[in-house]
Design a protein around this motif. Structure first.
Motif, PDB file in Angstrom:
ATOM      1  N   ASP A  75     -31.700  24.235 -17.094  1.00 38.64           N
ATOM      2  CA  ASP A  75     -31.125  25.340 -17.868  1.00 38.64           C
ATOM      3  C   ASP A  75     -32.168  25.904 -18.848  1.00 38.64           C
ATOM      4  O   ASP A  75     -32.995  25.168 -19.366  1.00 38.64           O
ATOM      5  CB  ASP A  75     -29.919  24.829 -18.672  1.00 38.64           C
ATOM      6  CG  ASP A  75     -28.742  24.545 -17.761  1.00 38.64           C
ATOM      7  OD1 ASP A  75     -28.259  25.483 -17.120  1.00 38.64           O
ATOM      8  OD2 ASP A  75     -28.330  23.366 -17.678  1.00 38.64           O
ATOM      9  N   ALA A  76     -32.080  27.205 -19.064  1.00 40.32           N
ATOM     10  CA  ALA A  76     -32.914  27.920 -20.037  1.00 40.32           C
ATOM     11  C   ALA A  76     -34.400  27.946 -19.660  1.00 40.32           C
ATOM     12  O   ALA A  76     -35.252  28.227 -20.499  1.00 40.32           O
ATOM     13  CB  ALA A  76     -32.739  27.330 -21.440  1.00 40.32           C
ATOM     14  N   GLN A 195     -37.219  23.103 -23.643  1.00 41.91           N
ATOM     15  CA  GLN A 195     -35.792  23.353 -23.389  1.00 41.91           C
ATOM     16  C   GLN A 195     -34.995  23.173 -24.680  1.00 41.91           C
ATOM     17  O   GLN A 195     -34.105  23.968 -24.988  1.00 41.91           O
ATOM     18  CB  GLN A 195     -35.250  22.427 -22.288  1.00 41.91           C
ATOM     19  CG  GLN A 195     -33.880  22.911 -21.821  1.00 41.91           C
ATOM     20  CD  GLN A 195     -33.060  21.850 -21.105  1.00 41.91           C
ATOM     21  OE1 GLN A 195     -33.075  20.674 -21.488  1.00 41.91           O
ATOM     22  NE2 GLN A 195     -32.351  22.256 -20.074  1.00 41.91           N
ATOM     23  N   THR A 196     -35.328  22.124 -25.440  1.00 43.11           N
ATOM     24  CA  THR A 196     -34.632  21.887 -26.714  1.00 43.11           C
ATOM     25  C   THR A 196     -34.765  23.116 -27.609  1.00 43.11           C
ATOM     26  O   THR A 196     -33.792  23.586 -28.203  1.00 43.11           O
ATOM     27  CB  THR A 196     -35.240  20.649 -27.422  1.00 43.11           C
ATOM     28  OG1 THR A 196     -35.101  19.544 -26.546  1.00 43.11           O
ATOM     29  CG2 THR A 196     -34.555  20.361 -28.741  1.00 43.11           C
ATOM     30  N   LEU A 199     -32.589  25.920 -26.225  1.00 39.37           N
ATOM     31  CA  LEU A 199     -31.152  25.681 -26.391  1.00 39.37           C
ATOM     32  C   LEU A 199     -30.769  25.851 -27.864  1.00 39.37           C
ATOM     33  O   LEU A 199     -29.701  26.385 -28.191  1.00 39.37           O
ATOM     34  CB  LEU A 199     -30.756  24.293 -25.880  1.00 39.37           C
ATOM     35  CG  LEU A 199     -30.887  24.087 -24.355  1.00 39.37           C
ATOM     36  CD1 LEU A 199     -30.502  22.659 -23.960  1.00 39.37           C
ATOM     37  CD2 LEU A 199     -30.027  25.086 -23.564  1.00 39.37           C
ATOM     38  N   ARG A 202     -30.291  29.374 -28.630  1.00 39.43           N
ATOM     39  CA  ARG A 202     -28.991  29.863 -28.136  1.00 39.43           C
ATOM     40  C   ARG A 202     -27.889  29.556 -29.149  1.00 39.43           C
ATOM     41  O   ARG A 202     -26.908  30.280 -29.246  1.00 39.43           O
ATOM     42  CB  ARG A 202     -28.656  29.232 -26.772  1.00 39.43           C
ATOM     43  CG  ARG A 202     -29.555  29.755 -25.676  1.00 39.43           C
ATOM     44  CD  ARG A 202     -29.220  29.186 -24.310  1.00 39.43           C
ATOM     45  NE  ARG A 202     -30.072  29.827 -23.306  1.00 39.43           N
ATOM     46  CZ  ARG A 202     -29.950  29.686 -21.994  1.00 39.43           C
ATOM     47  NH1 ARG A 202     -29.001  28.912 -21.505  1.00 39.43           N
ATOM     48  NH2 ARG A 202     -30.753  30.309 -21.172  1.00 39.43           N
ATOM     49  N   PHE A 212     -24.942  29.860 -24.522  1.00 38.55           N
ATOM     50  CA  PHE A 212     -24.903  28.425 -24.797  1.00 38.55           C
ATOM     51  C   PHE A 212     -23.734  27.741 -24.121  1.00 38.55           C
ATOM     52  O   PHE A 212     -22.616  28.238 -24.099  1.00 38.55           O
ATOM     53  CB  PHE A 212     -24.855  28.152 -26.304  1.00 38.55           C
ATOM     54  CG  PHE A 212     -24.857  26.670 -26.580  1.00 38.55           C
ATOM     55  CD1 PHE A 212     -26.028  25.937 -26.436  1.00 38.55           C
ATOM     56  CD2 PHE A 212     -23.681  25.998 -26.926  1.00 38.55           C
ATOM     57  CE1 PHE A 212     -26.033  24.564 -26.637  1.00 38.55           C
ATOM     58  CE2 PHE A 212     -23.681  24.620 -27.128  1.00 38.55           C
ATOM     59  CZ  PHE A 212     -24.860  23.906 -26.984  1.00 38.55           C
ATOM     60  N   ASP A 216     -24.987  22.029 -20.959  1.00 32.00           N
ATOM     61  CA  ASP A 216     -26.446  22.000 -20.823  1.00 32.00           C
ATOM     62  C   ASP A 216     -27.032  20.799 -21.568  1.00 32.00           C
ATOM     63  O   ASP A 216     -28.011  20.189 -21.109  1.00 32.00           O
ATOM     64  CB  ASP A 216     -27.068  23.298 -21.371  1.00 32.00           C
ATOM     65  CG  ASP A 216     -26.652  24.521 -20.555  1.00 32.00           C
ATOM     66  OD1 ASP A 216     -25.989  24.344 -19.509  1.00 32.00           O
ATOM     67  OD2 ASP A 216     -26.987  25.649 -20.970  1.00 32.00           O
ATOM     68  N   LEU A 217     -26.413  20.447 -22.722  1.00 28.76           N
ATOM     69  CA  LEU A 217     -26.911  19.288 -23.486  1.00 28.76           C
ATOM     70  C   LEU A 217     -26.586  17.985 -22.766  1.00 28.76           C
ATOM     71  O   LEU A 217     -27.373  17.046 -22.787  1.00 28.76           O
ATOM     72  CB  LEU A 217     -26.320  19.280 -24.893  1.00 28.76           C
ATOM     73  CG  LEU A 217     -26.849  20.383 -25.833  1.00 28.76           C
ATOM     74  CD1 LEU A 217     -26.249  20.231 -27.221  1.00 28.76           C
ATOM     75  CD2 LEU A 217     -28.374  20.331 -25.921  1.00 28.76           C
ATOM     76  N   GLN A 220     -29.139  17.712 -20.179  1.00 30.27           N
ATOM     77  CA  GLN A 220     -30.456  17.392 -20.748  1.00 30.27           C
ATOM     78  C   GLN A 220     -30.613  15.886 -20.952  1.00 30.27           C
ATOM     79  O   GLN A 220     -31.703  15.329 -20.815  1.00 30.27           O
ATOM     80  CB  GLN A 220     -30.684  18.126 -22.080  1.00 30.27           C
ATOM     81  CG  GLN A 220     -32.140  18.047 -22.496  1.00 30.27           C
ATOM     82  CD  GLN A 220     -32.382  18.464 -23.930  1.00 30.27           C
ATOM     83  OE1 GLN A 220     -31.681  18.039 -24.853  1.00 30.27           O
ATOM     84  NE2 GLN A 220     -33.384  19.306 -24.134  1.00 30.27           N
TER      85      GLN A 220
END
Ligand code: ATP
Ligand code: MG
Length: 308
Positions: A75-76, A195-196, A199, A202, A212, A216-217, A220
Motif C-alpha cells: 500500500d502507498a 511506507q510509514t 501512511l 494520509r 487511509f 494498511d497498518l 504493514q
C-alpha cells in the motif's frame, strides 16, 4: 536523453530469469544514474511519454499486439501515480485500467484467473492491471485463511497450492505471449520506513484522509512475510516473455521514469508499424484524393464532375 542511457536505466531492474533473484539486491532508494536529480529525471520522463504516444498510435493502427502491464506493490507505494503517468502518454481510447480488489462472491465461484482473463486488452490496446492474479500468491500466501473461501477441492490443496499457482501463472503468460501479448510486470518496491511516512501523511493531511485505511497498518505488521512472498513470486514467475521490473520506488519521480521507459522499451522490442497499404487501400486513397480536389475546384467556382 540518448536511447542507450534510457535502456540502461531499466536494465538493472529488469528480471527476465528469476531463478537467482534476491529482493535485497534492489535498493528502494536507488535513483540510477540520476543521483537524486529530480529535474533531469522529470525531463527524461517527458521524453519517454512522448515516445510512448507515437508507439501506441502504431500499436493501435497495426491491431496485432496486445499489451498487458501489471502493477503490484505494498500500500502507498505509488501504483496509482505511476499508472496515471503512463496514461498521460496514451490515447485513452486505446487503454483500459482495471483495479482488482478482494474478490466478490461471483469471482470466488470461479478459477483464480477468470476475473483477469475477462479484462485482458484486445489486440491493438494496452491493458493495465492495478493488482492482478499475483495477489493469489501474495496476499493469499500471507493470509492462507483466504484459501478457504476459494472452495478448492481437497486434491488441489494437498500439494503446495502456491507452487501450483506459479506453474499455472507461467503457463498462462506463456500462452498469452504466444498469442501476441507483450507482458510487463512491475513491482514498485518501497521500504517499510517510506511506507510509514506515506501512511502517516494520509493520517495527517486532510487532502489524503480518504486514502487511509487501518487495514494498511495491519498488513504493514506482516511486512517480512510480504517481502518473502514477493521475492518467491518474482523468482518463480520472471521469464523472458513476461519479465518483472522491480522498481525502486522510494522516489516517486524515479519510479515513474523507470515504468514509462520500460513500457517504451517493451514496445520498441516488437515490430510495430503502421499497416502496409494494400492495392485496395491505395485505390481508395486515390479515389478520395480525386473526390476532394473536385470538391475544392467546384467550391472555388471551377467546373468539376457532377454528383461528387
Ligand atoms: P491503495 O494503494 O490506494 O490503497 P489498493 O490497490 O491497495 O489501493 P484497496 O482497495 O486499498 O486498493 O485494496 C485492495 C485490496 O484487495 C488489497 O488489500 C489486496 O491485497 C486485496 N486483494 C486483491 N486481490 C485479492 C485476492 N485475489 N484475494 C484477496 N485479496 C485481494
Ligand atoms: Mg490499499
Amino acid at each position: 536523453m540518448s536511447k542507450k542511457r534510457m535502456n540502461s536505466l531499466v536494465e538493472p531492474f529488469l528480471i527476465r530469469n528469476g531463478s537467482t533473484f534476491r529482493l535485497k539486491r534492489v535498493d528502494p532508494d536507488d535513483t540510477g544514474g540520476f543521483h537524486g536529480e529530480k529535474a533531469a529525471a522529470t525531463e527524461a520522463l517527458r521524453g519517454s511519454i512522448d515516445r510512448l504516444r507515437g508507439l501506441q498510435e502504431k500499436l493501435y493502427a497495426q491491431d496485432q499486439w496486445g499489451v498487458l502491464l501489471i502493477f503490484q506493490a505494498m500500500d502507498a507505494a505509488g501504483k496509482d501515480g505511476a499508472i496515471e503517468h503512463v496514461m498521460t502518454g496514451v490515447n485513452p481510447q486505446g487503454c483500459d485500467v482495471t483495479s482488482f480488489k478482494q474478490p466478490s462472491a461471483e469471482e470466488l465461484d470461479h478459477d483464480f484467473l477468470w476475473r483477469t482473463v475477462k479484462r485482458l486488452p484486445e489486440r491493438g490496446r494496452i491493458g493495465i492491471f492495478n493488482r492482478s492474479y499475483y495477489e493469489e500468491v501474495l496476499v493469499v500466501r500471507v493470509h492462507p485463511e483466504l484459501l478457504v473461501k476459494q472452495k478448492l477441492p481437497a486434491r488441489s490443496t494437498k500439494t503446495d497450492v502456491f507452487a501450483q499457482r506459479y506453474v499455472d501463472i507461467n503457463a498462462h503468460e506463456r500462452y498469452l505471449a504466444r498469442n501476441g501479448y507483450v507482458i510487463r510486470k512491475f513491482f514498485l518496491h518501497i521500504s517499510k520506513e517510506e511506507q510509514t511516512k506515506r501512511l502517516r501523511e494520509r493520517i495527517e493531511d486532510p487532502q489524503k484522509h480518504w486514502k487511509f485505511s487501518l487495514g494498511d497498518l495491519h498488513e504493514q505488521a506482516r511486512w517480512p512475510e510480504y517481502m518473502e512472498a514477493y521475492e518467491h513470486a518474482i523468482r518463480h514467475t520472471a521469464t523472458p516473455h513476461a519479465p518483472w521490473i522491480v522498481v525502486p520506488a522510494n522516489r516517486k519521480w524515479f519510479a515513474r521514469l523507470v515504468v514509462a521507459t520500460a513500457v517504451v522499451d517493451a514496445l520498441e522490442e516488437i515490430d510495430l508499424a503502421f499497416p502496409p497499404l494494400t492495392p485496395d487501400r491505395r485505390r481508395e486513397l486515390e479515389a478520395g484524393r480525386k473526390l476532394l480536389s473536385a470538391r475544392v475546384t467546384r467550391a472555388r467556382g471551377g467546373r468539376g464532375p457532377r454528383n461528387t
